[in-house]
Scaffold this motif. Sequence first.
Motif, PDB file in Angstrom:
ATOM      1  N   LEU A  67       1.040  -1.336  -0.167  1.00  0.00           N
ATOM      2  CA  LEU A  67      -0.416  -0.197  -0.176  1.00  0.00           C
ATOM      3  C   LEU A  67       0.782   1.171   0.297  1.00  0.00           C
ATOM      4  CD1 LEU A  67      -2.784  -0.763   2.745  1.00  0.00           C
ATOM      5  CD2 LEU A  67      -2.962  -0.643  -0.245  1.00  0.00           C
ATOM      6  N   THR A  68       1.247   1.811  -0.972  1.00  0.00           N
ATOM      7  CA  THR A  68       1.838   2.852  -1.013  1.00  0.00           C
ATOM      8  C   THR A  68       0.679   4.343  -1.087  1.00  0.00           C
ATOM      9  OG1 THR A  68       2.121   3.128  -3.936  1.00  0.00           O
ATOM     10  CG2 THR A  68       3.869   1.888  -2.672  1.00  0.00           C
ATOM     11  N   ASP A  69       1.410   5.442  -1.141  1.00  0.00           N
ATOM     12  CA  ASP A  69       0.997   6.660  -0.774  1.00  0.00           C
ATOM     13  C   ASP A  69      -0.296   6.466  -2.119  1.00  0.00           C
ATOM     14  OD1 ASP A  69       2.523   7.063   1.473  1.00  0.00           O
ATOM     15  OD2 ASP A  69       3.327   8.373   0.363  1.00  0.00           O
ATOM     16  N   GLU A  70      -0.117   6.623  -2.858  1.00  0.00           N
ATOM     17  CA  GLU A  70      -1.333   6.450  -3.914  1.00  0.00           C
ATOM     18  C   GLU A  70      -2.324   6.158  -3.320  1.00  0.00           C
ATOM     19  OE1 GLU A  70      -0.731   3.916  -7.789  1.00  0.00           O
ATOM     20  OE2 GLU A  70       1.542   3.902  -6.791  1.00  0.00           O
ATOM     21  N   TYR A  71      -2.530   4.894  -2.508  1.00  0.00           N
ATOM     22  CA  TYR A  71      -3.166   4.562  -2.006  1.00  0.00           C
ATOM     23  C   TYR A  71      -4.064   4.915  -0.500  1.00  0.00           C
ATOM     24  CZ  TYR A  71      -2.492   0.681  -5.393  1.00  0.00           C
ATOM     25  OH  TYR A  71      -2.691  -0.514  -6.999  1.00  0.00           O
ATOM     26  N   ASP A  72      -3.450   6.401  -1.136  1.00  0.00           N
ATOM     27  CA  ASP A  72      -4.669   6.262   1.264  1.00  0.00           C
ATOM     28  C   ASP A  72      -6.056   7.135   0.270  1.00  0.00           C
ATOM     29  OD1 ASP A  72      -2.064   6.358   1.985  1.00  0.00           O
ATOM     30  OD2 ASP A  72      -1.654   8.380   1.794  1.00  0.00           O
ATOM     31  N   GLN A  86      -7.857   0.450   9.502  1.00  0.00           N
ATOM     32  CA  GLN A  86      -7.942  -0.444   8.621  1.00  0.00           C
ATOM     33  C   GLN A  86      -6.391  -0.757   7.473  1.00  0.00           C
ATOM     34  OE1 GLN A  86     -11.223  -1.744   5.860  1.00  0.00           O
ATOM     35  NE2 GLN A  86     -11.249  -1.715   8.509  1.00  0.00           N
ATOM     36  N   LYS A  87      -5.552   0.056   7.386  1.00  0.00           N
ATOM     37  CA  LYS A  87      -4.519   0.565   6.779  1.00  0.00           C
ATOM     38  C   LYS A  87      -3.315  -0.358   7.435  1.00  0.00           C
ATOM     39  CE  LYS A  87      -1.359   2.777   4.646  1.00  0.00           C
ATOM     40  NZ  LYS A  87      -0.802   4.806   4.090  1.00  0.00           N
ATOM     41  N   LEU A  88      -3.694  -0.754   9.051  1.00  0.00           N
ATOM     42  CA  LEU A  88      -3.034  -1.590  10.068  1.00  0.00           C
ATOM     43  C   LEU A  88      -3.051  -3.142   9.854  1.00  0.00           C
ATOM     44  CD1 LEU A  88      -2.186   1.341  12.463  1.00  0.00           C
ATOM     45  CD2 LEU A  88      -0.635   0.813  11.835  1.00  0.00           C
ATOM     46  N   GLU A  89      -4.124  -3.360   9.939  1.00  0.00           N
ATOM     47  CA  GLU A  89      -4.911  -5.018   9.858  1.00  0.00           C
ATOM     48  C   GLU A  89      -4.072  -5.043   8.490  1.00  0.00           C
ATOM     49  OE1 GLU A  89      -8.525  -7.497  10.176  1.00  0.00           O
ATOM     50  OE2 GLU A  89      -8.533  -5.613  10.391  1.00  0.00           O
ATOM     51  N   LEU A  90      -4.798  -4.268   7.302  1.00  0.00           N
ATOM     52  CA  LEU A  90      -3.840  -4.940   5.776  1.00  0.00           C
ATOM     53  C   LEU A  90      -2.661  -5.306   5.581  1.00  0.00           C
ATOM     54  CD1 LEU A  90      -6.326  -2.419   3.747  1.00  0.00           C
ATOM     55  CD2 LEU A  90      -6.845  -4.761   3.851  1.00  0.00           C
ATOM     56  N   GLN A  91      -2.242  -4.095   6.522  1.00  0.00           N
ATOM     57  CA  GLN A  91      -0.634  -4.804   6.593  1.00  0.00           C
ATOM     58  C   GLN A  91      -0.424  -5.726   7.484  1.00  0.00           C
ATOM     59  OE1 GLN A  91       0.456  -0.148   7.035  1.00  0.00           O
ATOM     60  NE2 GLN A  91       1.260  -0.147   4.789  1.00  0.00           N
ATOM     61  N   LYS A  92      -0.806  -6.129   7.872  1.00  0.00           N
ATOM     62  CA  LYS A  92      -0.956  -6.569  10.147  1.00  0.00           C
ATOM     63  C   LYS A  92       0.733  -6.274  10.439  1.00  0.00           C
ATOM     64  CE  LYS A  92      -3.202  -9.266   8.114  1.00  0.00           C
ATOM     65  NZ  LYS A  92      -4.906 -10.046   8.450  1.00  0.00           N
ATOM     66  N   GLY A 144      -7.999  -3.665  -6.805  1.00  0.00           N
ATOM     67  CA  GLY A 144      -7.191  -4.872  -7.002  1.00  0.00           C
ATOM     68  C   GLY A 144      -6.183  -4.945  -5.871  1.00  0.00           C
ATOM     69  N   VAL A 145      -6.106  -3.837  -4.478  1.00  0.00           N
ATOM     70  CA  VAL A 145      -4.984  -4.660  -3.610  1.00  0.00           C
ATOM     71  C   VAL A 145      -5.571  -5.572  -2.969  1.00  0.00           C
ATOM     72  CG1 VAL A 145      -4.747  -1.801  -3.298  1.00  0.00           C
ATOM     73  CG2 VAL A 145      -6.293  -2.799  -2.021  1.00  0.00           C
ATOM     74  N   VAL A 146      -6.846  -6.397  -3.182  1.00  0.00           N
ATOM     75  CA  VAL A 146      -6.642  -7.738  -2.329  1.00  0.00           C
ATOM     76  C   VAL A 146      -7.687  -8.566  -3.419  1.00  0.00           C
ATOM     77  CG1 VAL A 146      -7.123  -6.510  -0.127  1.00  0.00           C
ATOM     78  CG2 VAL A 146      -8.959  -7.102  -1.718  1.00  0.00           C
ATOM     79  N   PRO A 147      -7.683  -9.966  -3.186  1.00  0.00           N
ATOM     80  CA  PRO A 147      -8.494 -10.732  -4.128  1.00  0.00           C
ATOM     81  C   PRO A 147      -9.683 -10.441  -4.018  1.00  0.00           C
ATOM     82  CG  PRO A 147      -7.129 -11.996  -3.320  1.00  0.00           C
ATOM     83  CD  PRO A 147      -6.821 -10.364  -3.084  1.00  0.00           C
ATOM     84  N   SER A 148     -10.319 -10.756  -5.777  1.00  0.00           N
ATOM     85  CA  SER A 148     -11.960 -10.140  -5.305  1.00  0.00           C
ATOM     86  C   SER A 148     -12.964 -11.605  -4.867  1.00  0.00           C
ATOM     87  CB  SER A 148     -11.914  -9.815  -7.095  1.00  0.00           C
ATOM     88  OG  SER A 148     -11.918 -11.242  -7.610  1.00  0.00           O
TER      89      SER A 148
END
Length: 303
Positions: A67-72, A86-92, A144-148
């Motif tokens: 998750l780069t800055d472009e996805y903020d 949310q971001k912390l959980e996605l990145q674990k 497209g950051v997580v599977p569908s």
Amino acid sequence: MSWKFPSGMDDVEMHIRSEIKISLLGCCVIRDIFGLHDNDGGYFVKRFVQDVSPISLVTQSPLLHPLTDEYDWLFDGKSRFWGKCQKLELQKRVLEYIAEEPFDYLIFDVAEFRRKLLYFSENQGWFSENYYLRSFLQRYIESGVVPSEYEIINPMEMDRTMCLDFLYSFSQALLGICPPERLILVEIKAGLPYTTVDRDPLVKAEIETAKLFNERMSFAYEVVKDNMPGIHVVEFPQNVKIDPNHKWGRNLLHYTMEYYDYALDAVNAITDNSCCRDNDAEKKLLAELKTGCENIISGSMKE
């Protein structure tokens, strides 16, 4: 027994408490124990992460790429706090984030175990289901950051050995960033209805949901407590009711103020060094505070 609620705290006591740094991990209850009191009950809150299932916290990320800055923009539309969680959980990165700032006590619960889980078989990633943030999930998929494709899994219906292993990993992960004598586990249960079904039809659904939530939360609470000998535990009093006029709205985990006063007093008892040096004395005092809260609730129910 003589004791008083935090509202009776004098300036000297408040100053002493303000020197104690805490971080919080769990549900809204943890937030409100401090946030509904003046000056966060006298504590210095360093970090708080909410809405992450204990299982999601220790499993693989569902992200297909970083998750780069472009996805903020994915996290627009809610508060910065929700986006951060949310971001912390996605990145674990939840525990890494909490550990970045020194704290004296880590106060946590396992109430987010009440949530179902999303499992992405494509990359074996896990994520907490959250109806409030459902629009976020759709963005993650469309970008497209997580599977569908994913499964929705009830934690009580997954393989029991796998579930116990996950909760053990959660326990060990917390012990990896904080010694047991600095960990405070808060037991959480759904509040009782504030009125009867005939007076408010929403109560029926709340009763059914509360039963489901309590089964999950109680299971995780008992397992984690057994996995972590030596930690402090704040038990949930009997007959705590929800508050339909709560600051943050009507919710099964939004209670009347008697609960938050009790829970803050319990934390104060634990963080009082003179008490913490004697485990039996601490347990006795916590039991007295719980009984005192239950007596106050019982008295208000009779009025």
